[in-house]
Scaffold this motif. Structure first.
Motif, PDB file in Angstrom:
ATOM      1  N   GLU A 133      53.366  39.849  41.604  1.00 48.29           N
ATOM      2  CA  GLU A 133      52.694  39.429  40.491  1.00 48.29           C
ATOM      3  C   GLU A 133      50.818  39.573  40.614  1.00 48.29           C
ATOM      4  N   ASN A 134      50.160  39.136  39.890  1.00 47.33           N
ATOM      5  CA  ASN A 134      48.946  39.107  39.993  1.00 47.33           C
ATOM      6  C   ASN A 134      48.673  38.143  38.331  1.00 47.33           C
ATOM      7  N   ILE A 135      48.223  37.577  39.429  1.00 49.47           N
ATOM      8  CA  ILE A 135      46.917  36.520  37.871  1.00 49.47           C
ATOM      9  C   ILE A 135      45.409  36.312  38.717  1.00 49.47           C
ATOM     10  N   ALA A 136      45.187  35.765  36.983  1.00 54.77           N
ATOM     11  CA  ALA A 136      44.002  35.529  37.231  1.00 54.77           C
ATOM     12  C   ALA A 136      43.540  34.414  36.202  1.00 54.77           C
ATOM     13  N   LEU A 137      42.258  33.977  35.949  1.00 56.09           N
ATOM     14  CA  LEU A 137      41.622  33.217  35.668  1.00 56.09           C
ATOM     15  C   LEU A 137      40.126  33.395  34.636  1.00 56.09           C
ATOM     16  N   ASN A 138      40.133  33.309  33.325  1.00 54.32           N
ATOM     17  CA  ASN A 138      39.183  32.768  32.610  1.00 54.32           C
ATOM     18  C   ASN A 138      38.543  34.451  31.865  1.00 54.32           C
ATOM     19  N   TYR A 139      39.142  34.990  31.877  1.00 52.35           N
ATOM     20  CA  TYR A 139      38.801  36.558  31.441  1.00 52.35           C
ATOM     21  C   TYR A 139      39.300  36.615  29.558  1.00 52.35           C
ATOM     22  N   ASN A 140      38.292  36.843  28.716  1.00 48.51           N
ATOM     23  CA  ASN A 140      38.618  37.590  27.708  1.00 48.51           C
ATOM     24  C   ASN A 140      38.640  38.552  26.347  1.00 48.51           C
ATOM     25  N   THR A 141      39.182  39.448  27.547  1.00 47.71           N
ATOM     26  CA  THR A 141      39.058  40.626  26.648  1.00 47.71           C
ATOM     27  C   THR A 141      40.239  40.800  27.975  1.00 47.71           C
ATOM     28  N   LEU A 144      41.718  43.689  33.341  1.00 48.88           N
ATOM     29  CA  LEU A 144      42.328  44.853  34.031  1.00 48.88           C
ATOM     30  C   LEU A 144      41.227  45.555  35.255  1.00 48.88           C
ATOM     31  N   ASN A 145      39.878  45.676  34.170  1.00 43.02           N
ATOM     32  CA  ASN A 145      39.232  46.373  35.034  1.00 43.02           C
ATOM     33  C   ASN A 145      38.858  45.219  36.200  1.00 43.02           C
ATOM     34  N   ALA A 146      38.938  44.118  36.330  1.00 41.48           N
ATOM     35  CA  ALA A 146      38.603  42.895  37.165  1.00 41.48           C
ATOM     36  C   ALA A 146      40.020  43.873  38.519  1.00 41.48           C
ATOM     37  N   TRP A 147      40.873  43.937  37.836  1.00 40.58           N
ATOM     38  CA  TRP A 147      42.647  43.977  38.798  1.00 40.58           C
ATOM     39  C   TRP A 147      42.163  45.340  39.270  1.00 40.58           C
ATOM     40  N   LEU A 148      41.521  46.011  38.657  1.00 39.74           N
ATOM     41  CA  LEU A 148      41.671  47.797  38.530  1.00 39.74           C
ATOM     42  C   LEU A 148      40.330  48.132  40.495  1.00 39.74           C
ATOM     43  N   ASN A 149      39.360  47.026  39.990  1.00 43.68           N
ATOM     44  CA  ASN A 149      38.055  47.147  41.174  1.00 43.68           C
ATOM     45  C   ASN A 149      38.904  46.021  42.373  1.00 43.68           C
ATOM     46  N   SER A 150      39.677  45.228  42.790  1.00 48.73           N
ATOM     47  CA  SER A 150      40.034  44.894  43.355  1.00 48.73           C
ATOM     48  C   SER A 150      41.676  45.669  44.142  1.00 48.73           C
ATOM     49  N   PRO A 151      42.056  46.146  45.463  1.00 44.87           N
ATOM     50  CA  PRO A 151      42.871  47.380  46.157  1.00 44.87           C
ATOM     51  C   PRO A 151      43.738  46.654  46.011  1.00 44.87           C
ATOM     52  N   LYS A 152      44.592  45.586  45.721  1.00 44.00           N
ATOM     53  CA  LYS A 152      45.680  45.009  46.077  1.00 44.00           C
ATOM     54  C   LYS A 152      46.313  44.533  44.864  1.00 44.00           C
ATOM     55  N   HIS A 153      44.994  44.279  43.684  1.00 50.87           N
ATOM     56  CA  HIS A 153      45.637  44.480  42.717  1.00 50.87           C
ATOM     57  C   HIS A 153      45.970  44.990  42.141  1.00 50.87           C
ATOM     58  N   LYS A 154      44.981  46.425  42.209  1.00 53.18           N
ATOM     59  CA  LYS A 154      46.010  47.435  41.776  1.00 53.18           C
ATOM     60  C   LYS A 154      46.257  48.372  42.037  1.00 53.18           C
ATOM     61  N   ALA A 155      47.210  48.411  43.277  1.00 52.37           N
ATOM     62  CA  ALA A 155      48.208  48.649  44.355  1.00 52.37           C
ATOM     63  C   ALA A 155      49.727  47.712  43.033  1.00 52.37           C
ATOM     64  N   VAL A 156      49.711  46.773  42.720  1.00 51.75           N
ATOM     65  CA  VAL A 156      50.518  45.946  41.926  1.00 51.75           C
ATOM     66  C   VAL A 156      50.529  47.112  40.814  1.00 51.75           C
ATOM     67  N   VAL A 157      49.591  46.791  39.350  1.00 49.80           N
ATOM     68  CA  VAL A 157      49.272  47.714  38.925  1.00 49.80           C
ATOM     69  C   VAL A 157      49.531  49.469  39.003  1.00 49.80           C
ATOM     70  N   VAL A 158      49.418  49.624  39.819  1.00 49.52           N
ATOM     71  CA  VAL A 158      49.462  51.633  40.475  1.00 49.52           C
ATOM     72  C   VAL A 158      51.148  51.518  40.251  1.00 49.52           C
ATOM     73  N   GLY A 179      39.914  24.775  28.221  1.00 53.54           N
ATOM     74  CA  GLY A 179      39.343  26.266  27.458  1.00 53.54           C
ATOM     75  C   GLY A 179      39.601  27.364  28.007  1.00 53.54           C
ATOM     76  N   LYS A 180      39.563  27.477  29.284  1.00 51.25           N
ATOM     77  CA  LYS A 180      39.970  28.861  30.641  1.00 51.25           C
ATOM     78  C   LYS A 180      41.222  29.310  30.321  1.00 51.25           C
ATOM     79  N   LYS A 181      41.150  30.225  30.335  1.00 54.41           N
ATOM     80  CA  LYS A 181      42.554  31.223  30.270  1.00 54.41           C
ATOM     81  C   LYS A 181      43.194  31.365  31.716  1.00 54.41           C
ATOM     82  N   TYR A 182      44.611  31.923  31.508  1.00 58.68           N
ATOM     83  CA  TYR A 182      45.429  31.699  32.555  1.00 58.68           C
ATOM     84  C   TYR A 182      46.497  32.645  32.953  1.00 58.68           C
ATOM     85  N   PHE A 183      46.222  33.613  33.537  1.00 56.75           N
ATOM     86  CA  PHE A 183      47.041  34.293  33.456  1.00 56.75           C
ATOM     87  C   PHE A 183      47.963  35.237  34.270  1.00 56.75           C
ATOM     88  N   THR A 184      49.132  35.175  33.857  1.00 54.03           N
ATOM     89  CA  THR A 184      50.290  35.563  34.781  1.00 54.03           C
ATOM     90  C   THR A 184      50.435  36.732  34.568  1.00 54.03           C
TER      91      THR A 184
END
Length: 157
Positions: free
Chosen positions: A102-110, A115-129, A146-151
């Protein structure tokens, strides 16, 4: 084997609604995707294909489990991986998954910003790939802040 990849990040309108009538333990087949959710799933798949990996198949049940967690985080007013074990065990039981992350994130708009934030984090990128076959996503907005939550949950089935 369960891959417990618990990653989160934050930086950079959907109503929470009442979900008590939805199935909590059995297979959830229906899920309505927002444009942002669809674009984010597509961006992840485009990235995976660009580096020679397989496209992931979307499963509505996984998106529903992601949505449950977004609602939980909105109610708690912050990012967390609380109950990831329950989500992953449900996905393994209901869908036959052998690994879940699982990857989670907060308050991105696009899609590209998250995706760029996840790819710039080694732990998140390991999940994406990672070695996954399926995934799901939920992006929910806290109507108070107004904050966006991503799971974004990934599974190998």
């Amino acid at each position: 084997m369960v891959l417990f990849a618990l990653n989160s990040c934050s930086a950079d309108s959907n109503d929470v609604g009442d979900y008590t009538s939805k199935v909590k333990s059995g297979l959830v087949e229906n899920y309505t995707y927002s444009t942002l959710e669809t674009e984010t799933l597509n961006a992840i798949n485009e990235y995976r294909v660009s580096i020679g990996l397989n496209r992931l198949e979307v499963i509505n049940h996984i998106s529903f489990k992601s949505e449950e967690h977004d609602i939980y985080m909105i109610n708690k007013k912050g990012l967390n991986h609380d109950d990831f074990t329950s989500r992953s065990e449900n996905i393994m039981k209901v869908l036959g998954a052998i690994t879940v992350a699982e990857n989670i994130a907060l308050n991105y708009n696009t899609p590209n910003s998250v995706l760029n934030a996840w790819l710039n984090s080694p732990k998140h990128k390991a999940v994406v790939v990672g070695n996954f076959t399926h995934f799901g996503i939920s992006i929910r907005e806290d109507t108070e802040t107004g904050k966006k939550y991503f799971t974004n949950i990934f599974a190998k089935i």
